[in-house]
Design an enzyme around this catalytic site. Structure first.
Site, short mmCIF file in Angstrom:
data_model
loop_
_atom_site.label_atom_id
_atom_site.label_comp_id
_atom_site.label_asym_id
_atom_site.label_seq_id
_atom_site.Cartn_x
_atom_site.Cartn_y
_atom_site.Cartn_z
N ARG A 168 -33.55 -18.28 11.78
CA ARG A 168 -33.95 -19.37 12.66
C ARG A 168 -34.37 -18.89 14.04
O ARG A 168 -34.99 -19.62 14.79
CB ARG A 168 -32.79 -20.37 12.83
CG ARG A 168 -32.42 -21.12 11.57
CD ARG A 168 -33.42 -22.22 11.27
NE ARG A 168 -33.01 -23.03 10.14
CZ ARG A 168 -33.72 -24.03 9.63
NH1 ARG A 168 -34.89 -24.33 10.17
NH2 ARG A 168 -33.29 -24.71 8.61
N ARG A 190 -38.33 -41.80 -0.06
CA ARG A 190 -37.16 -41.16 -0.64
C ARG A 190 -35.88 -41.88 -0.25
O ARG A 190 -34.94 -41.97 -1.03
CB ARG A 190 -37.11 -39.69 -0.21
CG ARG A 190 -36.03 -38.88 -0.91
CD ARG A 190 -36.12 -37.41 -0.54
NE ARG A 190 -35.55 -37.13 0.78
CZ ARG A 190 -35.50 -35.92 1.32
NH1 ARG A 190 -36.02 -34.89 0.68
NH2 ARG A 190 -34.96 -35.74 2.52
N LYS A 218 -39.91 -28.40 -0.06
CA LYS A 218 -39.51 -26.99 -0.07
C LYS A 218 -38.46 -26.71 -1.15
O LYS A 218 -38.53 -25.70 -1.86
CB LYS A 218 -38.98 -26.59 1.32
CG LYS A 218 -38.40 -25.19 1.42
CD LYS A 218 -38.15 -24.82 2.85
CE LYS A 218 -37.11 -25.71 3.50
NZ LYS A 218 -35.73 -25.42 3.03
N ARG A 225 -29.52 -41.55 1.70
CA ARG A 225 -29.31 -40.78 2.93
C ARG A 225 -29.76 -41.60 4.13
O ARG A 225 -30.93 -42.03 4.19
CB ARG A 225 -30.08 -39.46 2.89
CG ARG A 225 -29.52 -38.46 1.91
CD ARG A 225 -30.36 -37.20 1.85
NE ARG A 225 -30.60 -36.61 3.18
CZ ARG A 225 -31.19 -35.43 3.36
NH1 ARG A 225 -31.58 -34.72 2.32
NH2 ARG A 225 -31.37 -34.97 4.58
N ARG A 258 -36.20 -35.20 13.35
CA ARG A 258 -35.93 -34.07 12.46
C ARG A 258 -37.16 -33.19 12.32
O ARG A 258 -37.07 -31.96 12.30
CB ARG A 258 -35.49 -34.58 11.08
CG ARG A 258 -34.09 -35.14 11.05
CD ARG A 258 -33.85 -35.93 9.76
NE ARG A 258 -34.04 -35.11 8.58
CZ ARG A 258 -34.24 -35.62 7.36
NH1 ARG A 258 -34.32 -36.93 7.18
NH2 ARG A 258 -34.38 -34.82 6.32
#
Length: 370
Positions: free
Chosen positions: A267, A306, A192, A312, A324
């Site tokens: 949201r 990734r 995104k 991360r 997530r």
């Protein structure tokens, strides 16, 4: 172009068109009621200009009252009783012609219908200068319609915006923005962020990321940033009002933009409603929610890959990644349903090269911009 309070309006229906329409209606009323001595009821505040012009052209005998809706306390069984304030005649057994400047939702018409029926009128007819068929969902027939118009915000010829504009002799519609505004969603790993960067450059849109806006306001210790930080420091959710005010400030910094990509907001339905209300006040709207759709297993593979270079920790644990993704679907399901009901949801295949995905997104956006 005129400005009333904070909104701009552009010419929509000329004085000549209105006069021609009133003459047509008046001819029909003379033909049908010229020998019946009707009672004309003009519904204030809006109908005074229309009603006066119709009545001036009526060639038979008639009686006239300008009325407003009112209520009074009845008995225990009746409670609040609706009534017509300003009525000068006994209506029982009479022919009544109700003159409305505009019929849109029809809510006032429903109440007047009940009052007239309780008053045992012989019959009554509804005459309206303007009619919004998209907005009218009631089953009370409209007997004489001047002109059908789209469901737009209009002022003039009796219609007002917060008290102003009733005296204008032609009709204006709110100036419509040419903005294209998108709500962009995608699960973690869908790409995104990459697509938002490409699309904002391709279509000259302003990308508003909720996360970026929060970080900017907190770092720069703006009033909104300090307010948000006070909640975050307590481990509390930042109230919608604070978040929305931050987004409003970003939009108002870029009022001449071609449009916005909203990323991470809304949201909830309440947030979506607040965004819609704010954009409507600017003469625009959210044109589409576009969501990148990717299978979970592909997302997990992408994020694990990734994680090898991103550093991360939430990209390195499959259980965390899957949670997530689940949180994303739980949150966006509400918004998907919200925009689907309005035929403004577009799901786009998020699997393929960056160029292929951009092309799919562009097909949707190009259609919206036509």
């Amino acid at each position: 172009m005129i400005k009333l309070h904070d909104l701009e309006f552009e010419p929509f229906i000329s004085e000549g068109e209105i006069t021609s329409t009133i003459e047509k209606i008046s001819e029909q009323l003379n033909r049908d009621f010229g020998d019946k001595k009707p009672v004309f009821l003009g519904v204030l505040n809006g109908s005074f200009m229309f009603a006066s012009e119709v009545i001036k052209r009526f060639k038979g005998d008639c009686e006239i009252s300008f009325v407003k809706m009112g209520s009074y306390e009845g008995t225990e069984s009746t409670g609040k009783v609706k009534t017509l304030l300003g009525l000068n005649q006994e209506l029982k057994g009479r022919t009544v012609i109700l003159l409305e400047d505009i019929v849109d939702t029809g809510n006032t018409l429903v109440e007047i219908d009940q009052i007239l029926k309780q008053g045992e009128v012989k019959d009554y007819k509804v005459v309206t200068l303007f009619y919004k068929p998209e907005a009218y969902k009631k089953n009370i027939p409209l007997d004489y319609i001047g002109m059908e118009i789209p469901n737009k915000f209009i002022v003039g010829y009796g219609l007002d915006y917060d008290g102003l504009g009733r005296n204008l002799t032609q009709v204006y519609k709110r100036k419509e923005s040419k903005m294209t505004n998108l709500v962009l969603f995608g699960p973690p790993g869908a790409g995104k962020g990459t697509q938002a960067t490409i699309l904002k450059d391709k279509y000259d849109l302003v990308h508003i990321s909720t996360g970026d806006v929060f970080r900017f306001n907190i770092k720069n210790q703006t009033a909104l940033g300090l307010s948000a930080k006070s909640y975050i420091d307590k481990g509390q959710l930042v109230p919608d009002e604070v978040t929305i005010n931050m987004l409003k400030a970003e939009v108002e910094k870029n009022e001449d933009a071609n449009g916005f990509i909203f990323d991470g907001f809304p949201r909830t339905e309440a947030q979506a409603d607040a965004l819609e209300e704010f954009l409507e006040s600017k003469g625009t709207m959210v044109h589409a929610m576009i969501a990148l759709e990717v299978e979970d297993n592909i997302l997990v593979e992408r994020l694990l890959e990734r994680g090898k270079t991103s550093g991360r920790p939430d990209d390195a644990d499959e259980a965390v990644i899957r949670n997530r993704i689940k949180v994303y679907y739980d949150e966006t399901a509400i918004l998907k349903n919200y925009y689907q009901k309005q035929d403004r949801y577009y799901g786009v295949d998020g699997v393929g090269s960056i160029e292929e995905i951009t092309e799919r997104l562009s097909v949707v956006i190009d259609k919206l911009m036509k």
